[in-house]
Design an enzyme around this catalytic site. Structure first.
Site, mmCIF file in Angstrom:
data_model
loop_
_atom_site.group_PDB
_atom_site.id
_atom_site.type_symbol
_atom_site.label_atom_id
_atom_site.label_comp_id
_atom_site.label_asym_id
_atom_site.label_seq_id
_atom_site.Cartn_x
_atom_site.Cartn_y
_atom_site.Cartn_z
ATOM 1 N N SER A 166 0.837 -1.191 0.000
ATOM 2 C CA SER A 166 0.000 0.000 0.000
ATOM 3 C C SER A 166 0.874 1.244 0.000
ATOM 4 O O SER A 166 1.987 1.231 0.549
ATOM 5 C CB SER A 166 -0.853 -0.017 1.267
ATOM 6 O OG SER A 166 -1.440 1.230 1.494
ATOM 7 N N TYR B 3 -1.923 -1.116 10.896
ATOM 8 C CA TYR B 3 -2.181 -1.647 9.553
ATOM 9 C C TYR B 3 -0.982 -1.364 8.642
ATOM 10 O O TYR B 3 -0.435 -2.274 7.995
ATOM 11 C CB TYR B 3 -3.456 -1.018 8.951
ATOM 12 C CG TYR B 3 -3.575 -1.248 7.465
ATOM 13 C CD1 TYR B 3 -3.862 -2.521 6.958
ATOM 14 C CD2 TYR B 3 -3.367 -0.212 6.544
ATOM 15 C CE1 TYR B 3 -3.944 -2.743 5.591
ATOM 16 C CE2 TYR B 3 -3.454 -0.428 5.176
ATOM 17 C CZ TYR B 3 -3.741 -1.691 4.701
ATOM 18 O OH TYR B 3 -3.809 -1.915 3.348
ATOM 19 N N LYS C 121 1.980 -3.904 6.821
ATOM 20 C CA LYS C 121 2.412 -3.934 5.404
ATOM 21 C C LYS C 121 3.930 -3.763 5.306
ATOM 22 O O LYS C 121 4.602 -4.441 4.521
ATOM 23 C CB LYS C 121 1.715 -2.819 4.612
ATOM 24 C CG LYS C 121 0.217 -3.023 4.439
ATOM 25 C CD LYS C 121 -0.088 -4.208 3.532
ATOM 26 C CE LYS C 121 -1.556 -4.469 3.379
ATOM 27 N NZ LYS C 121 -1.867 -5.755 2.773
#
Ligand code: NAD
Ligand code: UFG
Length: 340
Positions: free
Chosen positions: A124, A148, A152
């Site tokens: 992302s 989050y 990643k």
């Protein structure tokens, strides 16, 4: 190629399954349906005119995942499975690290047991943190501001380490900017649980009358009109980027990251205007305070993906808003039917 798609019942995964099949690949999906509906895969089959082999499996379950590798010949894996809500990750970091990081470790272990080392991973743009400037290229420093994003970043680092330890590993890290839109048929699209956090599904739910009005987070950013600027990318363009990444794996590229965006930023107000044009609906909105953690402007330098993958997004904001609205209008309750 026989491609295992983890999280293939979800938003980006379902669109990618269609593009993979239309490029001639066989698709095997594993998904635990924690954030998706099996109806999405039924519609994928209708659109592709081909069946999808589906296993309701959690990627953290090594035995169940091994059974999938045992019964199928798998050439490569596209790994979408993960939890993705930023706010939820702040409240439940353990769950996010377990599902996203442990899940990826288990997946890689099972892959290696079966001699599969080709992997395309859903990363992302969040891994760029608060970028010093825009457009953002793949060499920009990486950081994370929430669990989050950190999951990643950790996974990217784990995959790079795997490649260093054993050059048979080819992890392609695709850093998505802001996926929006839906398949032009309106049969599949984004079906968020509860009140959407993201801009486009929030707008479509205002348009359909499920939500009263949009809150625009901030009007005093240093941008064209004071609202936040993002690089929205049509999910079908994004899905096609995965097919290109899969083709790249045949060159044994090693661990390499690509931005998947359009290279063009739109402000929240510009997105609202484009949506109003596409839908002939008015989107009532009010300005509220900035949302903590948001950056002013985030858009991609897409030249590396063009040079290395021969991929470039082709759909603009009008198609993105048109297809988002078409999906919402045809499926006011997403994949959940009135009778459920
Ligand atoms: P999604 O929630 O629609 O799809 C993810 C799928 O993975 C769901 O079907 C879910 O049921 C499944 N899943 C989750 N945990 C699993 C597990 N442990 N085992 C098996 N299946 C599991 O999300 P999406 O928007 O399609 O995103 C796909 C990937 O892309 C995610 O990894 C996400 O973090 C990443 N990503 C998404 C965006 C975005 O804005 N949508 C942006 C950047 C990156
Ligand atoms: N916004 C609003 N009102 C809303 C929702 C969003 O004004 O109700 C604004 C935001 O402030 C931002 C823009 O719309 O300026 C886009 O916000 P999104 O929540 O749609 O997307 P983000 O850029 O914040 O984050 C998304 C994904 C992240 C991912 C990131 C980069 O949600 O998971 O893109 O890929 F990490």
């Amino acid at each position: 190629m026989n491609v295992l798609v983890t999280g293939g019942a979800g938003y980006i995964g379902s669109h990618t399954c269609i593009e993979l099949m239309s490029a001639g690949h066989e698709v095997i999906v594993v998904d635990n349906l924690s954030n998706s509906h099996p109806e999405s895969l039924k519609r994928v089959e209708v659109l592709a005119g081909k069946s999808v082999l589906f296993y309701e499996v959690d990627i953290c379950d090594a035995d169940a995942l091994s059974a999938v590798f045992e019964t199928n010949t798998i050439d490569a894996v596209i790994h979408f499975a993960g939890l993705k809500a930023v706010g939820e990750s702040v409240a439940q970091p353990g769950r996010y690290y377990h599902n996203n990081v442990t899940g990826t470790l288990v997946l890689c272990e099972v892959m290696a047991n079966y001699g599969v080392y080709d992997l395309v991973f859903s990363s992302s743009a969040t891994v760029y943190g608060d970028p010093a400037s825009v457009p953002i290229n793949e060499q920009f420093p990486l950081s994370a501001t929430n669990p989050y994003g950190r999951s990643k970043l950790m996974i990217e680092e784990i995959l790079r380490d795997l490649h260093v330890s054993d050059h048979r590993w080819n992890p392609i890290l695709l850093r998505y900017f802001n996926p929006v839109g839906a398949h032009h048929s309106g049969l599949i699209g984004e079906d968020p649980n509860g009140v959407p956090n993201n801009l486009m599904p929030y707008i479509t739910q205002v348009a359909i009358g499920k939500l009263k009005q949009l809150s625009v987070y901030g009007n005093d950013y240093d941008t064209v009109d004071g609202s936040g600027v993002r690089d929205y990318i049509h999910v079908v363009d994004l899905a096609q980027g995965h097919v290109k990444a899969l083709e790249k794996l045949s060159e044994n590229p090693g661990a390499v990251a690509y931005n998947l965006g359009t290279g063009r930023g739109y402000s929240v107000l510009e997105v609202i205007s484009a949506f109003e044009r596409a839908s002939s609906k008015t989107i009532p909105h009010q300005f509220v305070d900035r949302r903590p953690g948001d950056v002013a402007s985030c858009y991609a330098d897409t030249s590396f993906a063009l040079q290395e993958l021969g991929w470039k997004a082709s759909k603009g904001i009008d198609e993105m808003t048109r297809d988002s609205w078409n999906w919402q209008n045809k499926n006011p309750n997403g994949f959940v039917f009135e009778s459920e």
